[in-house]
Scaffold this active site. Structure first.
Site, PDB file in Angstrom:
ATOM      1  CB  ALA A   1      -2.156  -3.474   0.003  1.00  9.72           C
ATOM      2  CB  THR A   2       3.208  -3.281   1.099  1.00 12.80           C
ATOM      3  OG1 THR A   2       2.732  -1.947   0.923  1.00 12.80           O
ATOM      4  CG2 THR A   2       4.627  -3.385   0.603  1.00 12.80           C
TER       5      THR A   2
ATOM      6  CG  ASN B   1      -2.235   4.740  -6.044  1.00  8.76           C
ATOM      7  OD1 ASN B   1      -2.152   4.161  -7.121  1.00  8.76           O
ATOM      8  ND2 ASN B   1      -1.178   5.264  -5.458  1.00  8.76           N
TER       9      ASN B   1
ATOM     10  CD  GLN C   1      -6.313   3.851  -2.887  1.00  3.56           C
ATOM     11  OE1 GLN C   1      -7.363   4.357  -2.480  1.00  3.56           O
ATOM     12  NE2 GLN C   1      -5.153   4.047  -2.294  1.00  3.56           N
TER      13      GLN C   1
ATOM     14  CB  SER D   1      -4.466  -2.137   2.741  1.00  2.32           C
ATOM     15  OG  SER D   1      -3.196  -2.353   3.266  1.00  2.32           O
TER      16      SER D   1
ATOM     17  CG  HIS E   1      -4.553   1.484   6.069  1.00  2.00           C
ATOM     18  ND1 HIS E   1      -4.190   2.683   5.525  1.00  2.00           N
ATOM     19  CD2 HIS E   1      -3.772   0.554   5.477  1.00  2.00           C
ATOM     20  CE1 HIS E   1      -3.207   2.490   4.648  1.00  2.00           C
ATOM     21  NE2 HIS E   1      -2.930   1.203   4.605  1.00  2.00           N
TER      22      HIS E   1
ATOM     23  CB  THR F   1       1.106 -14.470  16.391  1.00  2.00           C
ATOM     24  OG1 THR F   1       2.062 -15.324  17.008  1.00  2.00           O
ATOM     25  CG2 THR F   1      -0.139 -14.365  17.240  1.00  2.00           C
TER      26      THR F   1
ATOM     27  CB  CYS G   1       3.089   5.149  -1.033  1.00  2.00           C
ATOM     28  SG  CYS G   1       1.493   4.719  -0.346  1.00  2.00           S
TER      29      CYS G   1
HETATM   30  C1  LIG Z   1      -2.930   0.896  -4.894  1.00  2.00           C
HETATM   31  C2  LIG Z   1      -2.145   0.670  -3.652  1.00  2.00           C
HETATM   32  N1  LIG Z   1      -1.474  -0.487  -3.507  1.00  2.00           N
HETATM   33  C3  LIG Z   1      -0.775  -0.756  -2.401  1.00  2.00           C
HETATM   34  C4  LIG Z   1      -0.702   0.150  -1.369  1.00  2.00           C
HETATM   35  C5  LIG Z   1       0.076  -0.196  -0.149  1.00  2.00           C
HETATM   36  O1  LIG Z   1      -0.790  -0.363   0.939  1.00  2.00           O
HETATM   37  P1  LIG Z   1      -0.215  -0.558   2.412  1.00  2.00           P
HETATM   38  O2  LIG Z   1       0.648   0.639   2.666  1.00  2.00           O
HETATM   39  O3  LIG Z   1      -1.424  -0.585   3.262  1.00  2.00           O
HETATM   40  O4  LIG Z   1       0.566  -1.807   2.431  1.00  2.00           O
HETATM   41  C6  LIG Z   1      -1.366   1.381  -1.475  1.00  2.00           C
HETATM   42  C7  LIG Z   1      -1.248   2.411  -0.431  1.00  2.00           C
HETATM   43  O5  LIG Z   1      -1.279   3.588  -0.671  1.00  2.00           O
HETATM   44  C8  LIG Z   1      -2.123   1.631  -2.649  1.00  2.00           C
HETATM   45  O6  LIG Z   1      -2.796   2.771  -2.808  1.00  2.00           O
END
Ligand SMILES: Cc1ncc(COP(=O)(O)O)c(C=O)c1O
Length: 433
Positions: free
Chosen positions: A72-73, A157, A185, A205, A207, A246, A376
């Site tokens: 996601a980042t 989140n 989320q 994301s 995971h 890749t 995070c």
């Molecule tokens: C709302 C939200 N955005 C972005 C992220 C970033 O995700 P990633 O670390 O998988 O890139 C998170 C991770 O906690 C999140 O909760």
């Protein structure tokens, strides 16, 4: 010591079915999907085409509307920097929200340094049913014909709030602003269909929904395929030049399986997880006098209905950047699963323990994996910016704890967690006057 993992917003366990499905694509079919000069490469490329098509369908878009990234980042960076910094971008304003994740807030700071005006909207702080939600009249005032991009998280989140997307999308459409949502989320927890939500771009994301780490994507609305997005990673020109490198074939396979499971089991899983959340909340309340909920209530009248009724002012603008045509369905329609209150993510609970510090309480319950803020940002000893934004004091924010209940949690774990927390709180509160 039996550990209890209640930090499913930070990440989830990879579902064993996902791992099983990924293994052949590591051990046997490991060719580079770009190596179409040979049969192994073509087999991987064919599998990725199939996964891309299935993932696209689940999000309500076309196969070319999925750009795989590292998570996601990266997707959020691609959306925000990619839209704002494209050479054809003439608009100079970005609208977002104070409670966004750092993956959004930090690119916005960079854009400010490049001369963009960034508006960070506040949220409802008083009404228990809508706490943490956008105030649509403020949104209407903030977004205008100079707004290039609006970026609003779908599900928070920390406090789980789900935002009123149909109203937001209508305003963006009217002003021709591109709408991005960080749906990290929400994906896999509530229905996330990009057409239903009415966003142009959506980040996720894998995971976070029991898929592997290191893979995610940017979803593009089927009517917004030609949006100008400046690639942020340059190289071999993969994925229509939008994201070189890749392809993580194993990750794509895992994402497809994880998403399929999440969607197929959403109704039962949501009901089960929401009832575990209810159990944890009621058991904690029994043990801790003065315990307060952070974020919206998940019972009572649906807040979406009052927001859908908002009348928008003004006429359709000429020269819109965004080409979305259909109005999204109601919010309760776009996020709802039968029986789920659409104000809050089903597995989220965030509470404020009176008179104690959340970190000190956590130290007394080493068997619990929980978070005293966003994982995070937990390297920083700052109180949560989300809790402060909904009106909690610094002390209240520091005395708060976030629980993320997920697929692998059981009722006995929830009861045990409430028990150890209740005891730890009692011990700790003896030391505070
Ligand atoms: C709302 C939200 N955005 C972005 C992220 C970033 O995700 P990633 O670390 O998988 O890139 C998170 C991770 O906690 C999140 O909760």
């Amino acid at each position: 010591m039996d550990e209890i993992y209640l930090d499913n917003h930070a990440t989830t366990r990879t579902d064993p079915r996902v791992v099983d499905g990924m293994l052949p694509w590591m051990l046997d079919e490991y060719a580079n999907s770009g190596s179409t000069t040979h049969a192994p490469g073509r087999r991987v490329a064919a599998k990725l085409d199939e996964c891309r098509a299935n993932i696209a369908k689940q999000f309500g878009t076309e196969p070319d509307g999925i750009v795989f990234t590292s998570g996601a980042t990266e997707s959020v960076n691609l959306a925000i920097l990619g839209v704002a910094l494209h050479p054809r971008q003439k608009r100079r304003k970005i609208v977002s929200v104070v409670t966004e994740h750092r993956a959004v807030l930090d690119p916005l700071k960079r854009l400010e340094r490049f001369g963009f005006e960034v508006i960070r909207l506040g949220l409802e702080t008083q009404d228990p049913a809508t706490i943490g939600m956008l105030k649509i009249d403020e949104v209407e005032r903030a977004i205008d014909g100079d707004t290039a991009l609006v970026s609003v998280m779908l599900g928070n989140n920390e406090i789980g709030t789900l935002q009123p997307f149909s109203a937001l999308s209508a305003i963006c459409r009217q002003q021709g602003a591109i709408l991005h949502t960080d749906a990290t989320q929400a994906v896999g927890k509530v229905p996330v269909d990009i057409v239903g939500i009415g966003a142009d771009l959506l980040s996720f994301s894998s995971h976070k929904f029991y898929g592997p780490k290191g893979i995610g994507g940017l979803v593009i609305h089927p009517d917004s395929m030609s949006l100008p997005i400046q690639p942020q990673i340059l190289g071999g020109g993969q994925q229509q030049n939008l994201r070189s490198g890749t392809l993580n074939s194993v990750g794509v396979v895992g994402t497809e399986i994880a998403l399929t499971i999440a969607i197929e089991t959403m109704v039962e899983e949501t009901a089960r997880i929401a009832s575990l959340r209810e159990l944890l909340w009621s058991e904690l309340k029994k043990r801790i006098e003065g315990l307060r909920l952070n974020g919206p209530l998940w019972t009572g009248p649906l807040r979406g209905q009052q927001l859908h009724g908002q009348q928008l002012h003004g006429q359709q603008l000429q020269g819109q950047q965004s080409s979305r045509l259909q109005p999204g369905p109601t919010d309760s329609g776009s996020h709802s699963v039968a029986g789920l209150h659409p104000a809050r993510l089903p597995g989220n609970l965030n509470v404020c323990f009176p008179r104690v510090d959340g970190q000190s309480l956590m130290l007394r319950v080493p068997q619990l994996a929980v978070s005293s803020g966003s994982a995070c940002t937990s390297a920083e000893p700052l109180p949560s910016h989300v809790l402060m934004a909904i009106g909690r004091s610094e002390d209240e924010a520091r005395g708060s704890m976030r629980f993320g209940i997920g697929r692998f949690n059981t009722e006995s774990e929830i009861l045990r967690a409430a028990d150890v927390l209740g005891k730890a709180y009692e011990d700790l509160s003896r030391f505070v006057a």
